[in-house]
Design a protein around this motif. Sequence first.
Motif, short mmCIF file in Angstrom:
data_model
loop_
_atom_site.label_atom_id
_atom_site.label_comp_id
_atom_site.label_asym_id
_atom_site.label_seq_id
_atom_site.Cartn_x
_atom_site.Cartn_y
_atom_site.Cartn_z
N LEU A 641 0.87 -1.03 0.00
CA LEU A 641 0.09 0.00 0.01
C LEU A 641 0.87 1.34 -0.10
CD1 LEU A 641 -2.74 1.17 0.14
CD2 LEU A 641 -2.41 1.15 2.64
N LEU A 642 1.83 1.27 0.62
CA LEU A 642 2.89 2.19 0.87
C LEU A 642 3.57 2.76 -0.61
CD1 LEU A 642 4.64 1.74 4.49
CD2 LEU A 642 2.69 3.62 3.61
N GLU A 644 2.20 2.25 -3.40
CA GLU A 644 1.43 2.48 -4.24
C GLU A 644 0.95 4.34 -4.06
OE1 GLU A 644 -2.01 0.33 -3.94
OE2 GLU A 644 -1.08 -1.50 -4.69
N ARG A 645 1.24 4.51 -2.84
CA ARG A 645 1.17 6.25 -2.61
C ARG A 645 2.04 6.99 -3.25
NH1 ARG A 645 0.11 6.15 3.92
NH2 ARG A 645 -2.01 4.90 4.17
N ASP A 646 1.55 8.35 -3.23
CA ASP A 646 2.45 9.19 -3.65
C ASP A 646 3.66 9.54 -2.53
OD1 ASP A 646 3.28 12.54 -3.78
OD2 ASP A 646 2.85 11.58 -5.88
N TYR A 649 2.69 11.58 0.68
CA TYR A 649 1.80 10.92 1.66
C TYR A 649 2.26 9.79 2.30
CZ TYR A 649 -1.48 14.05 -0.98
OH TYR A 649 -1.97 15.08 -1.30
N ARG A 650 3.64 9.35 2.28
CA ARG A 650 4.10 8.62 3.02
C ARG A 650 4.41 8.80 4.42
NH1 ARG A 650 7.92 5.73 -1.81
NH2 ARG A 650 6.37 5.20 -3.35
N ASP A 685 -0.42 6.09 11.05
CA ASP A 685 -0.68 5.46 9.57
C ASP A 685 -1.10 4.06 9.69
OD1 ASP A 685 -0.73 6.28 6.61
OD2 ASP A 685 0.52 4.58 6.87
#
Length: 888
Positions: A641-642, A644-646, A649-650, A685
């Motif tokens: 999931l991390l 896939e994030r920008d 936003y991590r 998070d």
Amino acid sequence: MQQHLSGDTEQRSGKRQSIGKRKLSDQGESSQPSQRTLSELLVNNSNHHDHRTSWQNSSSSNKRSRFSHSPSPSHSSSTASQPVPPSKMYNFSGSPPKNKAAFGRSVPGSEAASSVKPKPFKAGVRQVQNQSTQYSPVVGSKKLVVKNLRSGARSTHEPYFEKVWSKLDAALTAVFEGREPETSLEELYKGSENACRQGQAPALAKKLQDRCKEHVAGKLRPNLVTRAGGGTDVDTLRAVIEAWTAWNTRLITVRWIFYYLDQSFLMHTKEYPNLRELGLNQFRSHIFSNQTLKPKILQGACDLIAADRGARTGIMADSPLLRNSIELFHSLDVYASDFEPVFSAQSQIFLTSWAQEQASGPLASYAENSHRLIEREVERCGLYSLNRSTKQKLSEILDQTLVSEQEAVLLSEKDILGLMRAENKTALKQLYGLLERQYRGVQLKNAFSSYIVEEGSGIVFDEGEDVEMVPRLLQFKRQLDDIWRDAFDRNEKLGHTLREAFGHFMNLGKKTESTGGTDNPKTGEMIAKYVDRLLKGGWRIPPSQSSKLEQLADEDAEIDRQLEQVLDLFRFVHGKAVFEAFYKNDLARRLLMGRSASDVAEKNMLDRLQKECGTNFTHNLESMFKDIDVARDEMAAYSSLLRERDRKYRPPVDLHVSVLGASAWPTYPDVPVRIPSNLAASIHDFEKFYHNKHTGRKLSWKHQLAHCQLRAWFPKGYRELVVSSFQAIVLLLFNDIPPTRACAIRRSRRQRDSRTLQSLACAKYRVLTKDPKGKEVAPTDEFSWNAGFTDQKMRIKINQIQLKETKEENKITHERVEADRRYETQAAVVRIMKSRKVIKHSELIAEVIEATRSRGTLQPTEIKTEIGKLIEKDYMERAEGNQYKYVA
């Protein structure tokens, strides 16, 4: 015609054979070829009568001089020269002739057959004189009869026997005196034989026996008795053996001379012994059985044996003389009747004195010297040809004097413990061998058990060497196994004693501070921690085994071998609950912090525990492995999931989280921690991710189990620091202070903070400095960033100082185990009461012990305490007859 049929079949050996009666039977008349042939032969030979007669007369004197051995009857010359007509020689009638002729013929109507007297024969010569005449064969059965001649008159034998004996007597005198007889042995032998053939064998045997007796009793015995009066017993024995040797030598010659007497008469009569027995009987009766010589002979042999044993007798050992003495006793057939009783009595005295003298010394010396003595005694029996019965009696005396009479010395617990402490396996083996001669080796069990419990308890309760407890126990177990195998010959009962005593001290409890005031055995905890060191790869090869273990290339195989040794100790632990609790805590740390050296070794250990204790014991441990696998899957999903994030936003910190089920894992307290903001953002998070995936679940963070990797800047370069979560929080506080300023922070009064600061400023890697300097942390100490820190390694692991924390955790674990054991005991009592309703006290105690055996053996007093608590809680009540009644 004269015809000779010689009956003298004298052979080269000097023996003769006499011809008995011979018969020629003819049946029938002219149809019998043998009868016709004989008739024709007599007719044809009649023409040579004169020639035969003259040859016989001329050679008869030579025949007599050649074959004659005894005087023959006298006859007139006219009689000897007269020919006998054929009608006077052969008899073909059915009955023998009535006259004394050697050969006769009786024809019906003939008067000459009864009037002619036979010609006398010389000794050893049989002759038939025949005068050929014509005769007519008779009809009917014909018979040829051959008869022996009658010997001369008995009165003529006596002078010959006296003449022969005079020569034999002179020869015996010479032989007994050690000289060579004047008469040849062949002539002496022939004279003895002729005397026997003339029926003088009994008289000859009597004279020979008297002659031997005269020599032995009249000459040998007085001489030996005289010599015995002026010398020692050994000197007397030596003189007797010399006389025996000489007597045997002379008997050989005597047997040559009287060989025919021995074989033809003495061997077949009970009245006289044969020549060999004659010589033995004479020597035994007149020399050995003499009242003066016999005690000295026997004592002399015993003195030689004592000298060979090393006794202080003043006599030099003489092996050849001793060997000849034993042979003498065997030859005279007095070994069992005379020598053996004296030898046994002397051996009893010597061995009793020897054992009493040796028993006053050390036990190891007594055992060693006893074995040497037994070996020498057995060797002597074979070396000097002692009888099997003597060896058996000697063995019984050895057992009696060395073992039975010295039992108190051999079983002295103090001395045996000394041998075991010194690991003197040789002395222990000799001691066990002595006791086993009478099947008493098992009597070592008391001393063996005392040694095991004493030494083992010292190892278990040595609080200063807790860390080395298991290696010392393993070494101690190997030592005991070696003693049992090498010294005690794998005695089954002593092996049971070893296991029983080892298990006894392994389960001893002692109330100490480290056990939280409980009496839980310490061994379960230390075995679990030793296994933890092995599985983390922190084990070190002992120096004594380094050369051997360096050859092992497979590390997993070596760890597996060591785990198997640890399980040997684990099997002696009755209360497995302590081991389970500590093993569970250590396994949790290894799994959460990734400190296992080998996953294969972890699974192998789990399989071993399952085989030893069952699936109930390992159920929670298996669940822990499953939770780790699930947590890895969760973390893989979060990492995906991390990615896939920008980037913006991590979370600011890379976070790895293990989500575990609380039921299978140890209970950890919640510690309030002020988390740095960047780390708190990463935690928030992950919580959001987990709650979105699993609704209704609550996460409880255990920060004391976490560890961090920090990148630290120092003036001499960057370093990566691997620290605990608390250490990381402390180090991150220094980021808010500019590096150009001198910064300080006062230690809080919390114990956990003190350990953290101590690990950063007082340990091997000092990334902080403490003022004032020292190894201990005080409330007024100040800490600052160490700008001069450097190290050759780029990645540095700073361990948390957890000494006091470990003691606290150990105390809590022991208290929890104690509480669990009480609850398990109460639960077992309730289950039994619910099924039985009414039960006696003794039966209830026995069933509770059996029900809780897998968790450790309970003491009856502990069970009785829990029964009282259940009565107070109204689960059960007392009944008559020392019984309990279940309350529904």
